[in-house]
Write a protein that holds these residues in place. Structure first.
Motif, PDB file in Angstrom:
ATOM      1  N   ILE A 134      38.284 -44.626  33.495  1.00  0.00           N
ATOM      2  CA  ILE A 134      39.364 -45.146  32.770  1.00  0.00           C
ATOM      3  C   ILE A 134      38.956 -45.884  31.702  1.00  0.00           C
ATOM      4  O   ILE A 134      39.379 -45.906  30.605  1.00  0.00           O
ATOM      5  N   ASN A 135      37.820 -46.755  32.029  1.00  0.00           N
ATOM      6  CA  ASN A 135      37.526 -47.807  30.897  1.00  0.00           C
ATOM      7  C   ASN A 135      36.981 -47.094  29.743  1.00  0.00           C
ATOM      8  O   ASN A 135      37.036 -47.420  28.516  1.00  0.00           O
ATOM      9  N   THR A 136      36.281 -46.162  30.146  1.00  0.00           N
ATOM     10  CA  THR A 136      35.686 -45.272  28.983  1.00  0.00           C
ATOM     11  C   THR A 136      36.559 -44.532  28.199  1.00  0.00           C
ATOM     12  O   THR A 136      36.647 -44.388  26.988  1.00  0.00           O
ATOM     13  N   GLU A 137      37.849 -43.730  28.754  1.00  0.00           N
ATOM     14  CA  GLU A 137      38.773 -42.973  27.991  1.00  0.00           C
ATOM     15  C   GLU A 137      39.803 -43.910  27.422  1.00  0.00           C
ATOM     16  O   GLU A 137      40.262 -43.865  26.163  1.00  0.00           O
ATOM     17  N   VAL A 138      40.142 -44.934  27.944  1.00  0.00           N
ATOM     18  CA  VAL A 138      41.445 -45.874  27.550  1.00  0.00           C
ATOM     19  C   VAL A 138      40.805 -47.095  26.929  1.00  0.00           C
ATOM     20  O   VAL A 138      40.922 -47.470  25.983  1.00  0.00           O
ATOM     21  N   GLY A 139      39.897 -47.970  27.809  1.00  0.00           N
ATOM     22  CA  GLY A 139      39.538 -49.274  27.347  1.00  0.00           C
ATOM     23  C   GLY A 139      40.436 -50.308  27.297  1.00  0.00           C
ATOM     24  O   GLY A 139      41.464 -50.301  27.904  1.00  0.00           O
ATOM     25  N   ASP A 140      40.352 -51.069  26.269  1.00  0.00           N
ATOM     26  CA  ASP A 140      41.225 -52.542  26.328  1.00  0.00           C
ATOM     27  C   ASP A 140      42.506 -52.252  25.295  1.00  0.00           C
ATOM     28  O   ASP A 140      43.448 -53.101  25.439  1.00  0.00           O
ATOM     29  N   ASP A 141      42.288 -50.964  24.784  1.00  0.00           N
ATOM     30  CA  ASP A 141      43.652 -50.911  23.657  1.00  0.00           C
ATOM     31  C   ASP A 141      44.609 -50.436  24.421  1.00  0.00           C
ATOM     32  O   ASP A 141      44.448 -49.171  25.080  1.00  0.00           O
ATOM     33  N   VAL A 142      45.867 -51.065  24.421  1.00  0.00           N
ATOM     34  CA  VAL A 142      47.049 -50.530  24.948  1.00  0.00           C
ATOM     35  C   VAL A 142      47.580 -49.081  24.406  1.00  0.00           C
ATOM     36  O   VAL A 142      48.310 -48.502  24.962  1.00  0.00           O
ATOM     37  N   LYS A 143      47.284 -49.157  23.109  1.00  0.00           N
ATOM     38  CA  LYS A 143      47.743 -47.925  22.464  1.00  0.00           C
ATOM     39  C   LYS A 143      47.075 -46.567  22.890  1.00  0.00           C
ATOM     40  O   LYS A 143      47.762 -45.677  22.718  1.00  0.00           O
ATOM     41  N   SER A 144      46.029 -46.821  23.709  1.00  0.00           N
ATOM     42  CA  SER A 144      45.546 -45.577  24.194  1.00  0.00           C
ATOM     43  C   SER A 144      45.971 -45.113  25.352  1.00  0.00           C
ATOM     44  O   SER A 144      45.630 -43.836  25.958  1.00  0.00           O
ATOM     45  N   LEU A 145      47.003 -45.736  25.862  1.00  0.00           N
ATOM     46  CA  LEU A 145      47.951 -45.477  27.200  1.00  0.00           C
ATOM     47  C   LEU A 145      48.374 -43.848  26.814  1.00  0.00           C
ATOM     48  O   LEU A 145      48.850 -43.413  27.705  1.00  0.00           O
ATOM     49  N   GLY A 146      48.738 -43.774  25.630  1.00  0.00           N
ATOM     50  CA  GLY A 146      49.305 -42.435  25.220  1.00  0.00           C
ATOM     51  C   GLY A 146      48.519 -41.297  25.343  1.00  0.00           C
ATOM     52  O   GLY A 146      49.023 -40.346  25.523  1.00  0.00           O
ATOM     53  N   LYS A 147      47.373 -41.414  25.825  1.00  0.00           N
ATOM     54  CA  LYS A 147      46.509 -40.384  26.118  1.00  0.00           C
ATOM     55  C   LYS A 147      46.525 -39.811  27.695  1.00  0.00           C
ATOM     56  O   LYS A 147      45.773 -38.880  27.978  1.00  0.00           O
ATOM     57  N   VAL A 148      47.312 -40.734  28.315  1.00  0.00           N
ATOM     58  CA  VAL A 148      47.155 -40.701  29.696  1.00  0.00           C
ATOM     59  C   VAL A 148      47.722 -38.968  30.266  1.00  0.00           C
ATOM     60  O   VAL A 148      47.069 -38.210  31.002  1.00  0.00           O
ATOM     61  N   ASN A 149      48.710 -38.555  29.597  1.00  0.00           N
ATOM     62  CA  ASN A 149      49.277 -37.200  29.874  1.00  0.00           C
ATOM     63  C   ASN A 149      48.251 -36.245  29.636  1.00  0.00           C
ATOM     64  O   ASN A 149      47.716 -35.193  30.090  1.00  0.00           O
TER      65      ASN A 149
END
Length: 789
Positions: free
Chosen positions: A19-34
């Motif tokens: 999760i840290n690798t794919e999402v990181g600290d950027d909240v905007k990256s949560l859109g990649k979850v799906n």
């Protein structure tokens, strides 16, 4: 539970890392979850399908492997049954065939044995065939082979078949060489006896005919005989001789049978000597008979005190037959394919055997008489030298000198040589003319001023060298070299003893003669050191020392180490060879020569010093100025001193050779330079007139006395010359120079600025190079013309 916790913990860490690798600290990256979820679901589905396919495929492969294994086991069982049946069949077959094999082996051995007999009989048949061919060629009646030794058959030989018989004999001799080494000893004996049988018959027949031709040709050619009329059929005789000569060349025994012919053994007695060809033996036989007739038995010519008689006779025979050998016999050898052999050399080699036999017989009796032994050795050496120098008999060919190197004769020879040399040396030194030169009245010849004893002694050594230089073995030549070195050292000791007696008056002629003798010996030894003969001896000596070292290193071992021997006899050492065989003795002579030169030069200087007292104590500080004289003259107090110097130099020059005199006058000059500098200059004070007078005495009188021997005599009086320069320097320049020297020697020299005067350049500018600044200052202080302060 602990394992599950560990697994869960690892799984949580992996999820957290993902999760840290794919999402990181950027909240905007949560859109990649799906999107991530969709990818993971597809991966999960793919893994489930692959797992399902594997679970259905593995059992099928396992079944196939089991079936193959069962088939292989069954096949192995079948093969084991076949192997057992085959083994039983083979065993039964071998059992049945064993008697047949044994029978065949016996028959095979019999066949091989018969083949050996057949081969043996073939060899016998071949020998009998060749023997029959020889018999047929000689036109002998058909007589059984076992009767060949009868006298009737030998008398029935006809010369017309000789050429063919010789050819067959050569084949028979070749066959005899071929079977050497065979275990059939009876066959070898049979063939050898057959070869020797026919050899004797053919040799006797051809030799007798050859001797007849030689008699008609009036061989041997003896100069003392009255020459007969010319032969009308000379060409025919030479042609017939050539035919018989060729037949005799082919009639040669194999090497293994050569010992059965006494003539071959007799002419092979010299060390390293090959057998002489049969026709040349026949040429030598008449001379051999004459030699034994005259120089053996009770004939007056057989005189042990006159070895020169038979040596001269042999030299005459060689001289009388050289032309025939070169012009007639040599072409026969060339035609027979033996151009590599020299007829003259082979003939001389045969005569050497005859001479050696005689010399060997006389030696035991000669050992009891030193004079006769010495005379015989002289004649043998002279004979060997004349044969080799006048008749083209090379040094590589065997001679008669090896008889002189046999142990008893050689030891006696060395002792006699030493005894005679010591006696000769005693006589030389006791002679009334021992210390006078034979050529004293001939200046061009007497450059070295060699006394008679030294010249005759070196002549004695030269004669010894000539006597042993042609000895065949290096070890014997080295022994004589050691004798020469011993004699040289003995002569040096004798010169030393005489020198001690004469050193009380070193300027007398005898002392100079001893010095000239030493110098002459050194000069001659230096010349000998460069000769090839003594360089070879140096190499042989080095080899011998290396070998002795190798033997010492191998002490205690059962055999010498081959690598040590190889290293000991490495010829590449020749390029690295240093020094000569005379270096050690030359150095000893050089030490004595140096001592005598020092004594002689010291004697000259002492005589000069004895006449110098008035000059040393002259009033140099109060002499009148040179301005008071029109021309300066030599100091009255120096006349006796310089006259003595002149007389002594002239005396020495007349007595010693030039090279020694050059050394002596240089030593005298160096000693006088030191003496005048220390005893005259440094021991006095000089005013202007005294300094000018000293300079005049030195530069216009003393230095020119040595100008006869060198172009720059002042170079040998540098201390005196430079001291005169300082004493005669202009006062102003002297003051400046003294200030420079004082500043450099006594004040603080830490100031190295370019403007600070340096003492050495200041001295060099006025021509002072040898004296140190301290010495220069000391000499300047000897002046009395310094201004008063």
């Amino acid at each position: 539970m602990a394992a599950e916790v560990e697994i869960n913990t690892d799984f949580e860490e992996e999820v957290t890392y993902f999760i840290n690798t794919e999402v990181g600290d950027d909240v905007k990256s949560l859109g990649k979850v799906n999107e991530i979820r969709q990818q993971l679901m597809e991966q999960k589905k793919s893994l489930e399908e692959r797992l399902s396919a594997a679970s259905s495929e593995v059992p099928q492969r396992i079944n196939e492997a089991l079936n193959d294994a069962e088939s292989a086991v069954k096949r192995m069982q079948e093969l084991a049954i076949v192997e057992k049946e085959t083994r039983n069949d083979i065993t039964r077959h071998l059992t049945k065939a064993e008697p047949i094999i044994n029978e065949l082996s016996k028959m095979t051995n019999q066949v091989k044995e018969l083949e050996k007999y057949m081969n043996y009989m073939k060899w016998v048949e071949e020998v009998e065939k060749l023997s029959s061919d020889i018999q047929g060629s000689l036109l002998v009646n058909s007589t059984p082979f076992q009767l060949f030794h009868s006298s009737e058959i030998q008398l029935s030989l006809v010369a017309g078949g000789i050429p063919s018989a010789v050819i067959h004999f050569a084949d028979l001799a070749e066959l005899s060489e071929a079977i050497q080494g065979s275990s059939c000893h009876n066959l070898i004996d049979f063939v050898s006896s057959t070869v020797l049988f026919w050899y004797k018959i053919l040799k006797d027949n051809i030799s007798s005919e050859f001797d007849e031709v030689l008699k008609i040709l009036r061989w041997p050619f003896i100069s003392s005989t009255v020459p007969g009329p010319p032969l009308p059929n000379h060409a025919e005789l030479i042609l017939k001789m050539e035919t018989l000569f060729g037949q005799l060349l082919k009639l040669q025994l194999p090497d293994n049978l050569s010992s059965d012919d006494k003539s071959i053994l007799e002419y092979s007695s010299l060390p390293g000597c090959r057998p002489i060809l049969l026709p040349l033996q026949l040429l030598l036989n008449p001379l051999k008979k004459r030699f034994k007739y005259h120089f053996y038995g009770k004939k007056q010519t057989n005189n042990i005190s006159k070895p020169e008689w038979y040596f001269t006779q042999v030299l005459n025979w060689i001289r009388d037959h050289c032309t025939f050998l070169d012009n007639t016999v040599q072409p026969m050898l060339n035609k027979a394919g033996l151009a590599n052999l020299d007829a003259r050399v082979e003939f001389i080699r045969g005569l050497m055997v005859i001479v050696t036999s005689k010399l060997s017989q006389d030696i035991p009796d000669l050992l009891y008489d030193e004079n006769l032994l010495s005379h015989t050795i002289d004649e043998a050496l002279l004979f060997d030298r004349e044969v080799r120098s006048n008749f083209g008999y090379s040094a590589s060919q065997p001679g008669c000198l090896h008889i002189l190197t046999e142990h008893d004769c050689y030891e006696k020879w060395v002792n006699v040589e030493k005894k005679f040399a010591v006696e000769k040396t005693d006589n030389l030194l006791a002679s009334a003319n021992a210390w006078t030169s034979q050529y004293k009245d001939i200046s061009d010849v007497d450059e070295l001023k060699v006394p008679e004893c030294a010249e005759n002694f070196m002549t004695l050594l030269l004669v010894i060298t000539d006597r042993y230089k042609n000895l065949p073995y290096p070890v014997h030549r080295l022994r004589f070299l050691e004798l020469q070195l011993e004699l040289l050292d003995d002569f040096r000791i004798r010169l030393l003893q005489v020198m001690k007696e004469e050193s009380k008056v070193p300027l007398e002629p005898n002392f100079s003669a001893i010095l000239n003798a030493l110098n002459y010996v050194m000069v001659v030894l230096q010349e000998w050191s460069e000769q090839v003969f003594f360089l070879h001896l140096q190499y042989f000596k080095m080899e011998q020392e290396s070998f002795n070292t190798a033997v010492e290193q191998s002490q205690g071992s059962s055999a010498l180490d081959q690598s040590i021997l190889t290293q000991a006899f490495d010829e590449s050492k020749l390029d690295k060879m240093e020094g000569t065989v005379f270096d050690e003795i030359i150095n000893l002579y050089k030490i004595l020569r140096h001592e005598m030169v020092s004594i002689m030069s010291a004697a000259v200087v002492d005589d000069v010093k004895a006449k110098s007292r008035s000059y040393r104590v002259d009033k140099w500080f109060s002499m009148p100025s040179q301005k008071n004289f029109i021309v300066l003259g030599l100091s009255a107090s120096a006349c006796d001193m310089l006259q003595m110097l002149k007389d002594r130099l002239h005396l020495v020059q007349q007595q010693v050779c030039l090279s020694i005199f050059n050394t002596i006058w240089q030593k005298v000059a160096e000693s006088l330079n030191k003496f005048i500098y220390e005893e005259v200059i440094l021991s006095n004070r000089f005013n202007e007139g005294g300094a000018a007078q000293l300079q005049y005495d030195m530069t216009r009188n003393l230095f020119p006395m040595f100008g006869e021997y060198t172009q720059r005599p002042d170079n040998y009086f540098k201390d005196v010359k430079e001291a005169c320069i300082l004493l005669n320097l202009n006062l102003g320049s002297a003051i400046l120079l003294r200030d420079v020297l004082f500043h450099a020697l006594h004040e603080d020299t830490s100031d190295d600025s370019p403007t600070t005067p340096k003492p050495r350049p200041a001295l060099n500018d006025i021509g002072v190079y040898r004296l140190t600044p301290a010495s220069a200052e000391r000499i300047l202080n000897l002046r009395t013309d310094w201004p008063k302060t």
